[in-house]
Design an enzyme around this catalytic site. Structure first.
Site: not given
Length: 635
Positions: A241, A458, A461, A532
């Site tokens: 746009t 965490e 990970h 996850d």
């Protein structure tokens, strides 16, 4: 002080005449018929009173039976003038009219009662009985006028309410008129090509269109034909746009812009009428440009599964659009520009050469394009010296132009909230975190046991990805809740056009590192890994179904680039193949999970230190992670 107002600048709501005059006429007609229908009220009496008092007195001169239901009693003239208890209104107006009335059930019963009464009083004169029919014209006309008038007023009220919600108003006469916003020749636009960054190839193709409109003789001399239609395709936020607005600012010709949904109305046939009106106005002002945003609203493919999406109004609008695209000549100077992020569902008849000849694909910006986009949106910002555009562009892979604009605005809001004189690097980093994960929720109640589990999750990970060769490098890890997440890890992915099987496998292993850490350090697993697992499952299915990266289904892909298969109820493979796919996906996930557990077992002590630091500080950056895990290396 009087104010002179320009009538052409008067709002449409003030120009429209009110409905007061119509209300006045309607109520005037109502009052006229009400007065016309009004009859003088006479005193009502019973038959016994008529027989025993009035008839016996001998003052009755005649009886008038009206419509076989009502009998009006006429008295002698001298009796009416002398008798004081007579309440007839004709005593003050006229002495010629009925003085009383009574109702009867039927003419036969009344006749019998009257015969008996006259036999009871033989000395009285024989009464003169007349029968007449009286039509209530006022009431009959009013019974027709009143409902019709109320219906007309209600209809006008609805039209007036609908027109108040549409810019410029809308009446019954202009439902079929186009609602396109027109940028006339010579009007300045707020957006130019300088405001559009990161779309150099697209701007080059669009600029060819602008040059043709400015100097058509150069192209016509060589026999060239400008494309009738240009279709902008790409994900949301990539600047479709914005590019069209820049064309409006650069072309210098009338620019008609509207959305595809503005063709559709509650009345059948309005969409096709608006298409005709739009092209008629564009041809009258040629050379001109028509821009249709979100063209998939009316350009969705016909046939196939349309039995589930029946919409005759949309189809008729599309048919009229196809006819108009074919109807005008090649060099009439009317060019159609359209944009959509759903190019896979558009009708093939709309995409063929001769209608939309040129398709411009807009992709998410790369590193160089993100730098240019950041510079455009940073122009009005007051930046500190520590803001480096290259670093911000490197930390925002996969971000669209709209996302980058949002980051710049959020960074300015952070700086204003902190009462700073300029926007610092930390403000941009916090803005990126907010756009990705949402606002921090430090007020969320988390028990110490839950905090420990989140920290180990965490840390799993981070540790898993740190020791995988093809995994993405981690930038930050936190256990502060953001949005729906209780913790998060930020990575800096490298931008690749091709992803190998090893990179797919390492990414899947990193996704399952949190669940593997919980399984390794706690007695049982929890629901903390739901996000996850969702990502890992989709990742594994895409490896098997789309990319043919499995051993069981080698070199086979069920990916449908046309998008038609997603609209079908049938799968492109058999039930037996579906079982093989499910088994292969489960095997891939199991192998990645075992690999993650193996990595965490080897580096168990480092993971525990990392989790303890997270519990203590809640957020760790790359340098702090590097101090605990050492230099990145592969197994």
């Amino acid at each position: 002080m009087a104010i002179n107002r320009d009538p052409e600048k008067t709002p449409a709501s003030e120009k429209r005449p009110g409905l007061g005059w119509l209300y006045f006429i309607f109520f005037g007609v109502f009052i006229f018929f009400w007065l016309f229908n009004t009859q003088p009220e006479l005193p009502e009496i019973s038959w016994n009173k008529f027989e025993n008092e009035i008839l016996e007195s001998g003052n009755v001169t005649r009886l008038d039976v009206i419509n076989n239901q009502r009998v009006e009693v006429y008295l002698k003239k001298d009796t009416v003038q002398k008798k004081e208890d007579t309440k007839s209104i004709f005593e003050t107006q006229s002495t010629v009219g009925p003085s009383y009335f009574f109702n009867i059930g039927s003419v036969e019963v009344f006749y019998e009662q009257l015969q008996k009464a006259q036999e009871k009083f033989p000395d009285l004169e024989q009464l003169n009985v007349t029968y007449s029919t009286r039509e209530n014209w006022g009431g009959q006309i009013l019974s027709w006028v009143l409902p019709l008038g109320l219906l007309i007023l209600f209809w006008l009220f609805l039209l007036r309410r609908m027109s108040s919600r549409v810019p410029g108003g809308s009446t019954l006469a202009n439902f079929g008129k186009t609602k396109a916003r027109v940028t006339e020749q010579g009007q300045e636009s707020d957006v130019t090509f300088e405001d559009v960054a990161g779309l150099e190839e697209a701007k080059e193709e669009i600029y060819e269109l602008v040059n043709f409109l400015k100097a058509p003789d150069k192209y016509l001399y060589l026999g060239a034909k400008i494309p009738k239609g240009i279709l902008l395709l790409g994900p949301p936020g990539t600047g479709k746009t914005l590019l069209a607005k820049a064309v409006a600012g650069e072309a210098g010709v009338p620019f008609f812009s509207l959305s595809g949904s503005e063709f559709i109305e509650m009345f059948v046939g309005v969409g096709a009428a608006r298409v005709r009106d739009l092209f008629q106005k564009a041809k009258a002002r040629a050379p001109s440009i028509i821009f249709i945003d979100e063209i998939d609203t009316i350009g969705r493919a016909r046939g196939g599964t349309s039995i589930f999406h029946e919409n005759e109004e949309r189809d008729s609008t599309l048919n009229q659009l196809l006819a108009e695209l074919d109807g005008f000549g090649a060099n009439t100077g009317v060019i159609v520009l359209a944009a959509t992020n759903r190019g896979d569902i558009l009708d093939p008849a709309l995409l063929r050469p001769g209608r939309f000849d040129r398709h411009i694909q807009l992709e998410l910006p790369n590193l160089t394009e993100r730098k240019a986009i950041f510079k455009v949106h940073m122009r009005p910002l007051k930046l500190a010296n520590d803001v480096v555009v290259e670093d911000l562009a490197a930390q925002t892979p996969g971000f669209s132009g709209a996302d980058i604009a949002n980051i710049c605005n959020e960074a300015a809001l952070f700086a204003a909230h902190r009462e700073q004189k300029s926007i610092k690097k930390k403000d941009f980093l916090d803005a990126i975190d907010r756009v990705i994960g949402g606002m921090e929720k430090r007020s969320k109640i988390i028990t110490p046991e839950e905090k420990k589990r989140i920290a180990y999750h965490e840390a799993g990970h981070v540790t898993t990805s740190w020791y995988l060769k093809h995994s993405q490098p981690v930038q930050k890890v936190t256990i502060i809740p953001r949005g729906k997440s209780l913790g998060a890890s930020w990575y800096l992915p490298e931008e690749h056009q091709i992803i190998t099987k090893s990179e797919f496998t390492d990414a899947l292993c990193s996704m399952l590192g949190g669940r593997a850490a919980e399984d390794l350090f706690f007695d049982e697993i929890s629901s903390n890994a739901v996000d996850d697992l969702e990502k890992a499952t989709k990742h594994a299915y895409s490896m098997v179904i789309n990319y043919g990266l499995s051993d069981a289904l080698r070199n086979m892909s069920y990916y449908d680039s046309t998008g038609k298969m997603s609209q079908s109820l049938n799968k492109p493979y058999s039930e037996k193949t579906a079982e093989i796919i499910d088994e292969e996906v489960q095997a891939i996930i199991d192998r990645a999970f075992e690999q993650a557990k193996e990595i965490l077992t080897i580096h168990k002590s480092q993971l525990e230190i990392l989790a303890s630091k997270l519990i203590e500080k809640e957020t760790l950056l790359k340098d702090e992670i590097k101090e605990i895990l050492g230099e990145r290396s592969s197994l």
